[in-house]
Design a protein around this motif. Sequence first.
Motif, PDB file in Angstrom:
ATOM      1  N   GLY A  16       0.968  -1.220   0.111  1.00 15.28           N
ATOM      2  CA  GLY A  16      -0.280  -0.124  -0.276  1.00 15.28           C
ATOM      3  C   GLY A  16       0.435   1.269  -0.725  1.00 15.28           C
ATOM      4  O   GLY A  16       0.730   2.616  -0.808  1.00 15.28           O
ATOM      5  N   GLY A  20       0.864   3.836  -2.960  1.00 14.48           N
ATOM      6  CA  GLY A  20       1.166   5.500  -2.412  1.00 14.48           C
ATOM      7  C   GLY A  20       1.324   6.246  -3.147  1.00 14.48           C
ATOM      8  O   GLY A  20       1.917   7.316  -3.296  1.00 14.48           O
ATOM      9  N   PHE A  59      -5.628  -2.235  -5.281  1.00 16.20           N
ATOM     10  CA  PHE A  59      -5.613  -2.578  -4.123  1.00 16.20           C
ATOM     11  C   PHE A  59      -6.905  -3.892  -4.492  1.00 16.20           C
ATOM     12  O   PHE A  59      -7.507  -4.671  -3.383  1.00 16.20           O
ATOM     13  CB  PHE A  59      -6.720  -1.484  -3.924  1.00 16.20           C
ATOM     14  CG  PHE A  59      -6.208  -0.247  -3.082  1.00 16.20           C
ATOM     15  CD1 PHE A  59      -5.617  -0.579  -1.784  1.00 16.20           C
ATOM     16  CD2 PHE A  59      -6.037   0.583  -3.400  1.00 16.20           C
ATOM     17  CE1 PHE A  59      -4.958  -0.151  -0.353  1.00 16.20           C
ATOM     18  CE2 PHE A  59      -4.903   1.566  -2.776  1.00 16.20           C
ATOM     19  CZ  PHE A  59      -4.662   0.618  -0.808  1.00 16.20           C
ATOM     20  N   THR A  67      -9.305  -8.731   4.206  1.00 13.30           N
ATOM     21  CA  THR A  67     -10.327  -7.603   4.571  1.00 13.30           C
ATOM     22  C   THR A  67      -8.802  -7.041   5.566  1.00 13.30           C
ATOM     23  O   THR A  67      -8.770  -5.497   5.608  1.00 13.30           O
ATOM     24  CB  THR A  67     -11.672  -7.426   5.481  1.00 13.30           C
ATOM     25  OG1 THR A  67     -12.014  -8.106   4.647  1.00 13.30           O
ATOM     26  CG2 THR A  67     -12.081  -6.168   6.451  1.00 13.30           C
ATOM     27  N   LEU A  70      -6.523  -5.855   3.101  1.00 11.29           N
ATOM     28  CA  LEU A  70      -6.522  -4.819   2.279  1.00 11.29           C
ATOM     29  C   LEU A  70      -6.685  -3.557   3.551  1.00 11.29           C
ATOM     30  O   LEU A  70      -6.315  -2.490   2.617  1.00 11.29           O
ATOM     31  CB  LEU A  70      -8.568  -4.625   1.996  1.00 11.29           C
ATOM     32  CG  LEU A  70      -8.560  -3.661   1.367  1.00 11.29           C
ATOM     33  CD1 LEU A  70      -7.721  -3.429  -0.443  1.00 11.29           C
ATOM     34  CD2 LEU A  70      -9.987  -4.127   0.617  1.00 11.29           C
ATOM     35  N   LEU A  71      -6.944  -3.273   4.199  1.00 10.09           N
ATOM     36  CA  LEU A  71      -7.003  -2.414   4.953  1.00 10.09           C
ATOM     37  C   LEU A  71      -6.192  -1.771   5.561  1.00 10.09           C
ATOM     38  O   LEU A  71      -5.222  -1.013   6.031  1.00 10.09           O
ATOM     39  CB  LEU A  71      -7.731  -2.180   6.739  1.00 10.09           C
ATOM     40  CG  LEU A  71      -9.035  -2.540   6.683  1.00 10.09           C
ATOM     41  CD1 LEU A  71      -9.955  -3.235   8.270  1.00 10.09           C
ATOM     42  CD2 LEU A  71      -9.482  -1.824   6.646  1.00 10.09           C
ATOM     43  N   GLY A  74      -4.580  -0.046   2.693  1.00 13.83           N
ATOM     44  CA  GLY A  74      -5.324   1.536   2.534  1.00 13.83           C
ATOM     45  C   GLY A  74      -4.156   2.444   3.560  1.00 13.83           C
ATOM     46  O   GLY A  74      -3.694   3.583   3.562  1.00 13.83           O
ATOM     47  N   PHE A  77      -1.067   3.075   1.860  1.00 17.06           N
ATOM     48  CA  PHE A  77      -1.211   4.468   1.242  1.00 17.06           C
ATOM     49  C   PHE A  77      -1.576   5.488   1.982  1.00 17.06           C
ATOM     50  O   PHE A  77      -0.412   6.573   1.451  1.00 17.06           O
ATOM     51  CB  PHE A  77      -2.447   4.671   0.744  1.00 17.06           C
ATOM     52  CG  PHE A  77      -2.694   4.791  -0.921  1.00 17.06           C
ATOM     53  CD1 PHE A  77      -2.278   4.673  -1.596  1.00 17.06           C
ATOM     54  CD2 PHE A  77      -3.689   6.028  -0.432  1.00 17.06           C
ATOM     55  CE1 PHE A  77      -2.426   5.471  -2.888  1.00 17.06           C
ATOM     56  CE2 PHE A  77      -3.957   6.717  -2.115  1.00 17.06           C
ATOM     57  CZ  PHE A  77      -3.006   6.678  -2.841  1.00 17.06           C
ATOM     58  N   MET A  78      -2.410   5.985   3.269  1.00 14.77           N
ATOM     59  CA  MET A  78      -1.471   6.711   3.796  1.00 14.77           C
ATOM     60  C   MET A  78      -0.860   7.087   3.812  1.00 14.77           C
ATOM     61  O   MET A  78      -0.729   8.254   4.171  1.00 14.77           O
ATOM     62  CB  MET A  78      -3.482   6.762   4.571  1.00 14.77           C
ATOM     63  CG  MET A  78      -5.024   6.524   4.188  1.00 14.77           C
ATOM     64  SD  MET A  78      -6.204   6.757   5.607  1.00 14.77           S
ATOM     65  CE  MET A  78      -5.962   4.918   5.581  1.00 14.77           C
TER      66      MET A  78
END
Length: 103
Positions: A16, A20, A59, A67, A70-71, A74, A77-78
Amino acid sequence: MTGTDLTGLGMALAAGAALGAIFFAGLWLTVRRLPRVRSPYRFYALSLLFRLTLVLAGFYLLAAGGTKDLLAAGAGFMLSRQLWLFAKRTQTAPPVRDDKQDT
């Protein structure tokens, strides 16, 4: 959680963060090049389409892990976004030229 779960989450976090970094580096390059292109709206739209396609495909592939993966992706990415903002904020911006000065 077992060691294997943590390893998978760490890899998803790193993936991720890589997505990003690619997305925001592409955005940075696009914005820097906009003044020099002949059709800036088309250039920006194509750049956005390319970057979004790349990130959404990444993604989608990471979602196959579940899940939690995926979290974690994320969050990576942030985290990449925050690191990118921090890295670019420490650089000084050149002064803006004011062409409408009173003489």
